[in-house]
Write a protein that holds these residues in place. Structure first.
Motif, short mmCIF file in Angstrom:
data_model
loop_
_atom_site.label_atom_id
_atom_site.label_comp_id
_atom_site.label_asym_id
_atom_site.label_seq_id
_atom_site.Cartn_x
_atom_site.Cartn_y
_atom_site.Cartn_z
N GLU A 220 -8.27 -1.39 2.14
CA GLU A 220 -9.41 -2.11 1.60
C GLU A 220 -9.06 -2.82 0.30
O GLU A 220 -9.40 -3.98 0.10
CB GLU A 220 -10.60 -1.16 1.37
N GLU A 221 -8.36 -2.11 -0.59
CA GLU A 221 -7.97 -2.71 -1.86
C GLU A 221 -7.02 -3.88 -1.64
O GLU A 221 -7.18 -4.96 -2.23
CB GLU A 221 -7.31 -1.66 -2.75
N ALA A 222 -6.02 -3.70 -0.77
CA ALA A 222 -5.03 -4.75 -0.52
C ALA A 222 -5.66 -5.98 0.12
O ALA A 222 -5.42 -7.12 -0.31
CB ALA A 222 -3.91 -4.21 0.37
N ILE B 218 0.86 -1.17 0.00
CA ILE B 218 0.00 0.00 0.00
C ILE B 218 0.90 1.23 0.00
O ILE B 218 1.72 1.40 0.90
CB ILE B 218 -0.92 0.02 1.22
N CYS C 275 -1.18 -1.11 -4.16
CA CYS C 275 -2.55 -0.72 -3.83
C CYS C 275 -2.59 0.68 -3.23
O CYS C 275 -1.60 1.16 -2.67
CB CYS C 275 -3.15 -1.70 -2.82
N SER D 131 -5.06 1.51 -0.93
CA SER D 131 -5.73 1.50 0.38
C SER D 131 -5.66 0.12 1.01
O SER D 131 -5.42 -0.89 0.33
CB SER D 131 -7.19 1.90 0.22
N LYS E 253 1.12 -6.79 -5.75
CA LYS E 253 0.20 -5.76 -6.25
C LYS E 253 0.42 -4.48 -5.46
O LYS E 253 0.51 -4.49 -4.25
CB LYS E 253 -1.24 -6.23 -6.08
N GLY F 214 -8.85 -6.88 0.14
CA GLY F 214 -9.77 -7.50 -0.82
C GLY F 214 -9.04 -8.34 -1.85
O GLY F 214 -9.47 -9.45 -2.19
N TRP F 215 -7.91 -7.82 -2.34
CA TRP F 215 -7.13 -8.56 -3.34
C TRP F 215 -6.56 -9.84 -2.74
O TRP F 215 -6.68 -10.92 -3.34
CB TRP F 215 -6.02 -7.68 -3.89
#
Length: 136
Positions: A123-125, A95, A119, A121, A117, A127-128
């Motif tokens: 949340e994005e990390a 992140i 990211c 946020s 990946k 979720g992924w």
């Protein structure tokens, strides 16, 4: 956003507090938040990984999230060393909060033998990571 200020903090099973940062262990992944100005070296990594292996076990597969709320340095080749020694990570998320962290994470991504990946946020990390078939 620091992990402890997020909605996910109640999912933590174990928190590791070290002089150089905090680490949060959840079901399928763990999150690191290193302190400002730290050079995250191999000795620090080994100290954390001993506790991670004790918690998850030697033959498990997990994800890793680096929440870069602070600026710090590390040798990007440590990604290779960690994977060679511990072989427990299926993927990692970084992140980033500014352009410098994005550039550093881009360099680290080139050294990683796992999928990494970048990211914007927590949340994005999260979720992924939770969506990875290797962890489900």
């Amino acid at each position: 956003m620091k992990f402890e200020d997020s909605q996910y903090v109640e999912s933590v099973h174990y928190k590791i507090e070290m002089p150089f940062g905090n680490f949060y262990l959840l079901d399928k992944f763990f999150i690191s938040e290193l302190n400002e100005g730290v050079h995250f070296d191999w000795e620090m990594i080994k100290n954390i990984m001993e506790e991670v292996v004790d918690f998850y076990g030697e033959n498990t597969k997990i994800g890793y999230i680096s929440n870069r709320v602070n600026s710090y340095s590390m040798d990007p080749q440590n990604w290779i060393a960690v994977q060679n020694k511990y072989n427990m990570f299926v993927a990692g998320a970084i992140i980033y909060y500014n352009n410098m962290t994005f550039m550093n994470s881009s360099l680290e991504k080139k050294f990683a033998s796992i999928s990494v990946k970048r990211c914007l946020s927590l949340e994005e990390a999260i979720g992924w990571i939770l969506g990875l078939k290797e962890l489900n």
